[in-house]
Design an enzyme around this catalytic site. Structure first.
Site, PDB file in Angstrom:
ATOM      1  N   THR A 274       0.815  -1.220   0.000  1.00 34.42           N
ATOM      2  CA  THR A 274       0.000   0.000   0.000  1.00 34.42           C
ATOM      3  C   THR A 274       0.845   1.265   0.000  1.00 34.42           C
ATOM      4  O   THR A 274       0.477   2.252  -0.630  1.00 34.42           O
ATOM      5  CB  THR A 274      -0.957  -0.015   1.212  1.00 34.42           C
ATOM      6  OG1 THR A 274      -1.821  -1.149   1.082  1.00 34.42           O
ATOM      7  CG2 THR A 274      -1.788   1.251   1.288  1.00 34.42           C
TER       8      THR A 274
ATOM      9  N   SER B 223       1.145  -7.261  -1.050  1.00 37.81           N
ATOM     10  CA  SER B 223       1.833  -8.275  -0.243  1.00 37.81           C
ATOM     11  C   SER B 223       1.105  -9.617  -0.239  1.00 37.81           C
ATOM     12  O   SER B 223       1.727 -10.654  -0.028  1.00 37.81           O
ATOM     13  CB  SER B 223       2.076  -7.793   1.183  1.00 37.81           C
ATOM     14  OG  SER B 223       0.875  -7.714   1.907  1.00 37.81           O
TER      15      SER B 223
END
Length: 161
Positions: free
Chosen positions: A11, A55
């Protein structure tokens, strides 16, 4: 001292789309570069990219590539920007692979491009850790730095403790 910053995505590095339509985010230039430009640091640094993934999409091969990058690099101190959902897994993986180097993993719950992002604080904590520690695998999130095996996350709030 020279710090090596390594982008893996997450992010912290997400940006609004430039070439696609819709609400999707894209990865581009590492957020680290923009944060360091504002800081005008008094230390030498290098910014590298290992991968640019959410991720949840990071694979064992991606983690091995990151470990190889760190192990084979001449530097001793690394700050890895990473997505928050699996940074602990990557930290555990690196702890078995990179020997006596220092690795501080950090990221952000909100993209660095957002005005309410905690990315600059998290990266600042990681930089401070790199200045104070010589080796080990650490996670720096939400104003807290701990050895990777000691860091926990509240899945309801998303906060690390």
């Amino acid at each position: 001292m020279k710090l090596v910053f390594v982008q893996t995505g997450g992010t912290i590095d997400k940006d609004y789309p430039h070439t696609t339509k819709g609400w999707a985010f894209e990865f581009g230039e590492p957020a680290t570069k923009r944060i360091l430009e504002k800081l005008d640091p008094s230390f030498e640094f290098e910014v590298l990219t290992s991968c640019q993934k959410d991720s949840l999409e990071i694979t064992e091969e991606d983690r091995q590539n990151l470990a190889d990058l760190i192990s084979n690099h001449e530097g001793d101190k690394f700050i890895v920007t990473h997505g928050t959902d699996t940074m602990s897994e990557t930290a555990d993986y690196l702890s078995k692979k990179v020997g006596d180097k220092l690795v501080v993993i950090t990221g952000a719950v909100r993209p660095e491009r957002f005005s309410n992002s905690e990315a600059p604080i998290n990266l600042g904590c990681a930089i401070a850790t790199a200045n104070l520690m010589d080796k080990g695998i650490f996670i720096a999130m939400h104003g807290i730095v701990k050895e990777h095996s000691e860091m926990k996350r509240n899945l309801e709030t998303g906060k690390y403790y």
